[in-house]
Write an enzyme that holds these catalytic residues in place. Sequence first.
Site, mmCIF file in Angstrom:
data_model
loop_
_atom_site.group_PDB
_atom_site.id
_atom_site.type_symbol
_atom_site.label_atom_id
_atom_site.label_comp_id
_atom_site.label_asym_id
_atom_site.label_seq_id
_atom_site.Cartn_x
_atom_site.Cartn_y
_atom_site.Cartn_z
ATOM 1 N N GLU A 174 0.877 -1.163 0.000
ATOM 2 C CA GLU A 174 0.000 0.000 0.000
ATOM 3 C C GLU A 174 0.925 1.225 0.000
ATOM 4 O OE1 GLU A 174 -2.775 0.176 3.259
ATOM 5 O OE2 GLU A 174 -3.555 2.106 2.555
ATOM 6 N N ARG A 182 4.910 -13.187 9.539
ATOM 7 C CA ARG A 182 5.578 -11.925 9.231
ATOM 8 C C ARG A 182 6.910 -11.854 9.968
ATOM 9 N NH1 ARG A 182 2.031 -7.936 9.239
ATOM 10 N NH2 ARG A 182 3.510 -6.286 9.532
ATOM 11 N N LYS A 204 4.362 0.604 9.580
ATOM 12 C CA LYS A 204 4.512 1.903 8.929
ATOM 13 C C LYS A 204 3.969 3.021 9.808
ATOM 14 C CE LYS A 204 2.988 0.126 5.011
ATOM 15 N NZ LYS A 204 2.428 -0.024 3.670
HETATM 16 P P1 ATP Z 1 2.607 -2.375 8.085
HETATM 17 O O1 ATP Z 1 1.821 -3.202 9.039
HETATM 18 O O2 ATP Z 1 4.029 -2.224 8.436
HETATM 19 O O3 ATP Z 1 1.975 -1.064 7.777
HETATM 20 P P2 ATP Z 1 1.433 -3.570 5.860
HETATM 21 O O4 ATP Z 1 1.234 -5.030 5.891
HETATM 22 O O5 ATP Z 1 0.264 -2.711 6.113
HETATM 23 O O6 ATP Z 1 2.648 -3.221 6.758
HETATM 24 P P3 ATP Z 1 1.560 -3.421 3.054
HETATM 25 O O7 ATP Z 1 2.041 -2.301 2.225
HETATM 26 O O8 ATP Z 1 0.127 -3.727 3.044
HETATM 27 O O9 ATP Z 1 2.054 -3.124 4.511
HETATM 28 O O10 ATP Z 1 2.405 -4.730 2.781
HETATM 29 C C1 ATP Z 1 2.831 -5.175 1.526
HETATM 30 C C2 ATP Z 1 3.224 -6.616 1.636
HETATM 31 O O11 ATP Z 1 4.302 -6.765 2.553
HETATM 32 C C3 ATP Z 1 2.090 -7.454 2.154
HETATM 33 O O12 ATP Z 1 1.999 -8.620 1.374
HETATM 34 C C4 ATP Z 1 2.477 -7.760 3.575
HETATM 35 O O13 ATP Z 1 1.953 -8.986 3.978
HETATM 36 C C5 ATP Z 1 3.992 -7.766 3.495
HETATM 37 N N1 ATP Z 1 4.569 -7.440 4.795
HETATM 38 C C6 ATP Z 1 4.354 -6.334 5.539
HETATM 39 N N2 ATP Z 1 5.004 -6.389 6.705
HETATM 40 C C7 ATP Z 1 5.681 -7.566 6.706
HETATM 41 C C8 ATP Z 1 6.543 -8.223 7.644
HETATM 42 N N3 ATP Z 1 6.851 -7.683 8.823
HETATM 43 N N4 ATP Z 1 7.038 -9.429 7.302
HETATM 44 C C9 ATP Z 1 6.746 -9.991 6.111
HETATM 45 N N5 ATP Z 1 5.945 -9.433 5.207
HETATM 46 C C10 ATP Z 1 5.406 -8.244 5.473
HETATM 47 MG MG MG Z 2 -1.536 -3.204 4.759
#
Ligand code: ATP
Ligand code: MG
Length: 563
Positions: free
Chosen positions: A41, A265, A275
């Site tokens: 995102e 994760r 984020k």
């Molecule tokens: P955050 O919780 O840090 O805001 P998010 O999951 O909302 O992260 P996205 O931009 O939606 O962030 O994530 C893009 C991809 O990265 C998704 O497929 C998500 O599952 C993966 N991802 C995010 N954080 C992790 C992590 N700590 N370990 C592995 N994969 C991750």
């Molecule tokens: Mg997300």
Amino acid sequence: MAENSTVQAAPERSLNFLEEIIEADLASGKHKSILTRFPPEPNGYLHIGHAKSICLNFGLAQKYGGATNLRFDDTNPAKEDTEYVDSIKQDVRWLGFSWANERYASDYFDQLYEWALALIRKGLAYVDDQPQEEIRLGRGAVTRPGTDSPYRSRSVAENLDLFARMRSGEFADGEKVLRAKIDMAHPNMLLRDPILYRILHAEHHRTGSKWCIYPMYDYAHGESDSIEGITHSICTLEFDVHRPLYDWFIEKLEIFPSRQYEFARLNLTYTVMSKRKLLELVKSGSVRGWDDPRMPTICGIRRRGYTPESIRLFADKVGVAKRDNVIDISLLEWCVREDLNKRALRRFAVINPIRLVITNYPEGQVEELDATNNPEDPAAGTRKIRFSRELYIEREDFMENPPKKFFRLAPGQEVRLKYAYIVRCEEVVKDADGSVVEVRCTYSPETRSGGGNPRQVKGTIHWLSAGRCRAAEVRLFDRLFTESHMDSIPEGADYKNYLNPDSLKTVTARVEEAIDGAYREGALPVQFERTGYFALDPDSTSEKPVFNRTVTLKDTWASISKK
Ligand code: ATP
Ligand code: MG
């Protein structure tokens, strides 16, 4: 070998569960080739957790001759920005990957709208007028079924009409939503008539004001996968409860059967990894920006001096787990040492210098000595360093009253100056406060390195010629937080209270005259011998280089915390 080798390279590792699934799908002919996606995102900068996901998605596709799409999951217009899109692309490229297609969930808004109409026509979606709070209450609880919305039995015609009017902007934000008609008593709360569309009169970074209704993540994600023909849609564990919904849409719409798979994760000790929290650290001024070298963002660790190779190695070592866990940050550090040990040039730098004068060395004499650029890589060759009467050594390498096993310099004690001579400390000069400002030594000319002199001493230290070095700023980083398991901080407590006040120490140092040349030969960090790996920071000026300590040579943290 890197100095700290607690982690051994695994011999042939066995397949992880995703590789097993993919190999079975290819063997059975279910898929001829695989297509994965990385779906960020664009609402912030990527962090090391995302790097894990990138390495996994692109890595699997590479391994099995498939491809990977980069898809921006931009269904939430309020928080998203083109600035983030650009940084994400830069980060993925830097990690060494190229995507087959650059896509945006917003590219599919027309198709998603058509499919919403299709669900309405099938009697599988309805417009609900209830306010958000009533919808929430109507869902019931895990132990108690929900109750049907009074609008649940609207006719197809009425739903089509209302949904079209939602789209044309007739209603205000929150006035209506489109919901799937599934089961208000479903044991999985997410299937109790989830919301598909909400009204948001907001400007979107790509579609502008074309839309005032936006699809929800669950509705958009699986369908976007399906439109692109993604074979294996890999996401983190918390989405496993969403999977039945993912499958429901695909089944009801009879579209390409993408499948979702979940893995644990990445969590790291001494690190927050969301984020939202990282944005708070930036906004509160706790760090200097998204690319502060203490941040776990990809741009932060890049500035710190981490290499793409080290991150890919780390992702590989972490592996693919099905249970949540916390990885020790020293594994990440081990990976960068492992990589840089093989490739980084060696240079002398003296952090916190103290003067050393060799009283019996002729004044004005300068010797050019050969120094090895990288003992791990003979092709890296040698360089000349200049030796003279007045030198700098590290203050830490001298002790006036040393303990028994101190094999460096002390009054009456001998040490080898690397590539040069054995010197013996004869006296010290102190300032008015009693602190040592100069160490006076004598040397023995016959002890020159490589000269076949058999005499051995226990300690070897590095040095710089006082007239032949430059001043530099050196930034020494430590853990950003004092608490190892930041995920277990009590609910409601401010994680910012756990910021390490000593996470950045700025010191002046002396570095070899031609140090910039070492950096120009490649963007890699350089090893300051006996100290650590250091990357040139963009804050550097032609008068004063600035270096970031990427990592120390030894895992000092682990040994300190064990004591
Ligand atoms: P955050 O919780 O840090 O805001 P998010 O999951 O909302 O992260 P996205 O931009 O939606 O962030 O994530 C893009 C991809 O990265 C998704 O497929 C998500 O599952 C993966 N991802 C995010 N954080 C992790 C992590 N700590 N370990 C592995 N994969 C991750
Ligand atoms: Mg997300």
